[in-house]
Design an enzyme around this catalytic site. Sequence first.
Site, PDB file in Angstrom:
ATOM      1  N   SER A 198      30.010  58.076  60.894  1.00  0.00           N
ATOM      2  CA  SER A 198      29.639  59.268  61.656  1.00  0.00           C
ATOM      3  C   SER A 198      30.412  59.268  62.963  1.00  0.00           C
ATOM      4  O   SER A 198      31.054  58.289  63.325  1.00  0.00           O
ATOM      5  CB  SER A 198      28.142  59.265  61.935  1.00  0.00           C
ATOM      6  OG  SER A 198      27.850  58.208  62.823  1.00  0.00           O
ATOM      7  N   LYS A 199      30.314  60.362  63.662  1.00  0.00           N
ATOM      8  CA  LYS A 199      30.998  60.545  64.952  1.00  0.00           C
ATOM      9  C   LYS A 199      30.712  59.383  65.912  1.00  0.00           C
ATOM     10  O   LYS A 199      31.567  58.954  66.661  1.00  0.00           O
ATOM     11  CB  LYS A 199      30.498  61.831  65.620  1.00  0.00           C
ATOM     12  CG  LYS A 199      31.184  63.038  65.102  1.00  0.00           C
ATOM     13  CD  LYS A 199      32.449  63.312  65.905  1.00  0.00           C
ATOM     14  CE  LYS A 199      33.383  64.196  65.132  1.00  0.00           C
ATOM     15  NZ  LYS A 199      34.748  63.776  65.192  1.00  0.00           N
ATOM     16  N   ARG A 200      29.480  58.928  65.837  1.00  0.00           N
ATOM     17  CA  ARG A 200      29.031  57.876  66.731  1.00  0.00           C
ATOM     18  C   ARG A 200      29.949  56.646  66.629  1.00  0.00           C
ATOM     19  O   ARG A 200      30.143  55.911  67.580  1.00  0.00           O
ATOM     20  CB  ARG A 200      27.602  57.509  66.322  1.00  0.00           C
ATOM     21  CG  ARG A 200      26.830  56.681  67.302  1.00  0.00           C
ATOM     22  CD  ARG A 200      25.346  56.738  66.904  1.00  0.00           C
ATOM     23  NE  ARG A 200      25.161  56.619  65.456  1.00  0.00           N
ATOM     24  CZ  ARG A 200      25.063  55.449  64.823  1.00  0.00           C
ATOM     25  NH1 ARG A 200      25.113  54.333  65.475  1.00  0.00           N
ATOM     26  NH2 ARG A 200      24.879  55.425  63.521  1.00  0.00           N
ATOM     27  N   GLY A 202      33.154  56.655  65.777  1.00  0.00           N
ATOM     28  CA  GLY A 202      34.559  56.867  66.150  1.00  0.00           C
ATOM     29  C   GLY A 202      35.118  58.052  65.397  1.00  0.00           C
ATOM     30  O   GLY A 202      34.367  58.938  64.996  1.00  0.00           O
ATOM     31  N   GLU A 208      41.955  63.766  63.519  1.00  0.00           N
ATOM     32  CA  GLU A 208      41.771  62.925  64.717  1.00  0.00           C
ATOM     33  C   GLU A 208      42.645  61.670  64.615  1.00  0.00           C
ATOM     34  O   GLU A 208      43.210  61.237  65.609  1.00  0.00           O
ATOM     35  CB  GLU A 208      40.306  62.493  64.846  1.00  0.00           C
ATOM     36  CG  GLU A 208      39.351  63.599  65.221  1.00  0.00           C
ATOM     37  CD  GLU A 208      37.922  63.070  65.256  1.00  0.00           C
ATOM     38  OE1 GLU A 208      37.550  62.433  66.235  1.00  0.00           O
ATOM     39  OE2 GLU A 208      37.190  63.277  64.258  1.00  0.00           O
TER      40      GLU A 208
END
Length: 430
Positions: A198-200, A202, A208
């Site tokens: 998840s975004k958390r 990285g 990206e």
Amino acid sequence: MSKVRFAPSPTGYLHIGGARTCLFAWLYARHTAKGFVLRIEDTDMVRSKKEYLQEILESLQWLGLDWDDIEYQSERFDIYRDYANKLIEQGKAYKKDGAVFIKYDVQEVRINDLIRGEIVFQELPKQEDVIIKSDGSPTYNFCCVIDDSLMDIDPVVRGEDHISNTPKQILMYRAMDFKVPSFAHLPLIMAEGGGRMSKRFGATAISEYRKLGYLPEAIVNYLLLLGWSPGDDREIFSLKEASELFDIKRINKTSAAFSFDKLNWINGEYIRKMSLDELCERLLSFYAADNPEFHDCPMDYFKRVVELFHVRLVTLSEFMDKSRFCFCDDFVYNNNAAEVLDNKLSKEITLLIARLKDLTVFDKALVETVFRQVVDEAGIKTKFLVHPVRVALTGDKIGPGLFEMMEVLGKEKVLDRLTRLLKYWEVKNV
Ligand code: GLU
């Protein structure tokens, strides 16, 4: 011959997990010479977005995962409606409140999964399910089955997060008298230390990673190793080699944890084995939009600077930070480098300046000889002069080999920067 597909929904960016699913499906297709279909599952008119679609296509192209055909489910609504009507005529579906429901003939469901072997589904679907929603749009399971069948997809390669959809889909195949294909459900990628990516944790979108300076060939190589191996200890493969070696049976049944350390190592490996010319080109195009200082410098100088950092780069994005001192003169001395300058060596630096001035050829061997003579004459340890000179030339305590770097910077810059250090000491009066 049947085909293989990747079926992204343009309701978000191409995630690292989606890219790996696509890679394995693509490798299967290329290895077996089956066609590869990109099927855009854009039936959700509200959540599907043009910019997501664009990003997915660009990311796949960037990774080198090409397709033979592209299909859009949003252009196939008539087909789904026809099948729904056929099911209604056959008494296998009915209309209620504007939606169409399928009535399953619920019987045992088992599949032979190419990765996990036989799966017998204990939990069977309830008796009925929506296939066309009241707004006229078809549901995922319904169009997935119709398309996989009409597009002659076999095997269906997808993430194991879809395994719970499979029993419903099997019952739909049976209801529509379609041949049931084989399936390959890929274990998911987990975040380092467990849990879903998840975004958390990285970067999650492929775009990206691109911005972070990873190379597409390193990413696909890394994704390939996440849960697959050729059976020996080789780790570096081009897409072409991988498609020759690929064997879906060698995919691990358990999920693999993402490791930035490993990705960084692979990215560095690709950079190290790249020719200098190629690395220059990649850097120029990576920084094309940012317009950093080096776009205006002579190509020959740029190349020599890149050579200095070639073996030290992990990602393309590190280059500018590491090499900034090669393209501008007004850098400041790094805070953590200041301690090196506590010891005032004006006399030694003045001597070094004088000796370097005499050099007519400013190459690394001659620079080193002069440097060592000055150290001997001054009667100090080499490191006492190396550190402040390095900080004077780069602003930092660490960097490429000192003498190579001096040769690349050239006599004028080196003398100017050493003189600047003398002034720094004067002003600071240390
Ligand atoms: N569109 C689905 C997704 O993006 C894929 C479904 C499938 O592969 O069957 O998760």
